[in-house]
Design a protein around this motif. Sequence first.
Motif, PDB file in Angstrom:
ATOM      1  N   SER A   1      46.042  37.628  35.755  1.00  0.00           N
ATOM      2  CA  SER A   1      46.781  36.470  35.247  1.00  0.00           C
ATOM      3  C   SER A   1      46.163  36.366  33.914  1.00  0.00           C
ATOM      4  O   SER A   1      45.038  36.582  33.486  1.00  0.00           O
TER       5      SER A   1
ATOM      6  N   THR B   1      42.308  35.423  37.233  1.00  0.00           N
ATOM      7  CA  THR B   1      42.366  36.075  38.626  1.00  0.00           C
ATOM      8  C   THR B   1      42.206  37.430  38.663  1.00  0.00           C
ATOM      9  O   THR B   1      43.092  38.131  37.842  1.00  0.00           O
TER      10      THR B   1
ATOM     11  N   SER C   1      41.991  41.399  40.480  1.00  0.00           N
ATOM     12  CA  SER C   1      42.315  42.117  41.785  1.00  0.00           C
ATOM     13  C   SER C   1      41.205  43.061  41.984  1.00  0.00           C
ATOM     14  O   SER C   1      40.827  43.979  40.855  1.00  0.00           O
TER      15      SER C   1
ATOM     16  N   PHE D   1      39.981  36.512  48.083  1.00  0.00           N
ATOM     17  CA  PHE D   1      40.847  35.886  49.103  1.00  0.00           C
ATOM     18  C   PHE D   1      41.999  37.026  49.143  1.00  0.00           C
ATOM     19  O   PHE D   1      42.204  37.775  48.201  1.00  0.00           O
ATOM     20  N   ARG D   2      42.733  36.894  50.082  1.00  0.00           N
ATOM     21  CA  ARG D   2      43.755  37.898  50.204  1.00  0.00           C
ATOM     22  C   ARG D   2      44.837  37.474  49.769  1.00  0.00           C
ATOM     23  O   ARG D   2      45.537  36.433  49.820  1.00  0.00           O
ATOM     24  N   SER D   3      45.473  38.536  48.899  1.00  0.00           N
ATOM     25  CA  SER D   3      46.706  38.183  48.148  1.00  0.00           C
ATOM     26  C   SER D   3      47.952  39.344  48.496  1.00  0.00           C
ATOM     27  O   SER D   3      47.481  40.285  47.896  1.00  0.00           O
ATOM     28  N   GLY D   4      48.667  39.337  49.443  1.00  0.00           N
ATOM     29  CA  GLY D   4      49.510  40.495  49.602  1.00  0.00           C
ATOM     30  C   GLY D   4      48.671  41.589  50.436  1.00  0.00           C
ATOM     31  O   GLY D   4      47.989  41.481  51.175  1.00  0.00           O
TER      32      GLY D   4
ATOM     33  N   SER E   1      46.143  43.019  48.693  1.00  0.00           N
ATOM     34  CA  SER E   1      45.013  43.422  47.732  1.00  0.00           C
ATOM     35  C   SER E   1      44.254  42.161  48.047  1.00  0.00           C
ATOM     36  O   SER E   1      44.600  41.166  48.493  1.00  0.00           O
ATOM     37  N   TYR E   2      42.837  42.412  47.702  1.00  0.00           N
ATOM     38  CA  TYR E   2      42.038  41.276  47.671  1.00  0.00           C
ATOM     39  C   TYR E   2      41.542  40.889  46.294  1.00  0.00           C
ATOM     40  O   TYR E   2      41.393  41.625  45.196  1.00  0.00           O
ATOM     41  N   ARG E   3      41.671  39.544  45.993  1.00  0.00           N
ATOM     42  CA  ARG E   3      41.340  39.132  44.561  1.00  0.00           C
ATOM     43  C   ARG E   3      40.392  37.820  44.579  1.00  0.00           C
ATOM     44  O   ARG E   3      39.660  37.544  45.843  1.00  0.00           O
TER      45      ARG E   3
ATOM     46  N   ASP F   1      38.547  34.842  41.740  1.00  0.00           N
ATOM     47  CA  ASP F   1      38.558  34.204  40.430  1.00  0.00           C
ATOM     48  C   ASP F   1      37.286  34.383  39.655  1.00  0.00           C
ATOM     49  O   ASP F   1      36.140  34.363  40.208  1.00  0.00           O
TER      50      ASP F   1
END
Length: 209
Positions: free
Chosen positions: A44, A65, A67, A83-86, A88-90, A92
């Motif tokens: 991002s 943000t 990945s 935190f999980r996003s789809g 992948s793990y992301r 900040d």
Amino acid sequence: MAFLQFLFITLCAVTSSLACVCMPDHPQQQFCNAGFVVRAKVMSKPRTAYLPLYLPYQYRDQVYTLSILQVFQGQQLVQKNMFRSGSSYRADLYTPSSSMSCRMPLQPGVEYLLVGKESRTGKLSARFCNWHQKWAELTPEQRLGVQGRYTKGCQCFISMCFTKTCPKLLTGCHSDWKTFICRAKNQRCEKSNGACRWQGSRQCTDSLP
């Protein structure tokens, strides 16, 4: 005069503004002193966040943000912030809000090696002077270093010396200013036979004993 010109150019090359000056630092030192070291893709553009570090005042940061692709150091800290996003793990990444305060500028969509520390609020934090480099631009030695070789030399001291008497006063690995960049790209400092010595490419030689 020539040395002063070199020092000025070096300082300018590692600053984002006159208010943010970073002294040359070997990648191994950055790695060994880091709270975390990751390979990550920037997902991002930066957004603004206000952190209440000193109530009732608020401190403003920019937040990227990421990945997370690989974690080389600081596994627990990174996991705490993921935190999980789809699929992948992301996580900040917090950095100062302006170049005047040493913001780390990152490009969305690009993979980086990122080095930083834990903020006072437990977040992943990094500043301009922390090692940040596009993953594709790392040298083979730097990639091997973050994957484990740098760890072998974390007990070794690395310094830039300007006189031949410096190595006699300080223990560890030393470099003159002419070859410091070469060593940062192509060498690491490891303990061998009880002494810290430069390892890696032999193309980096200087006038120090």
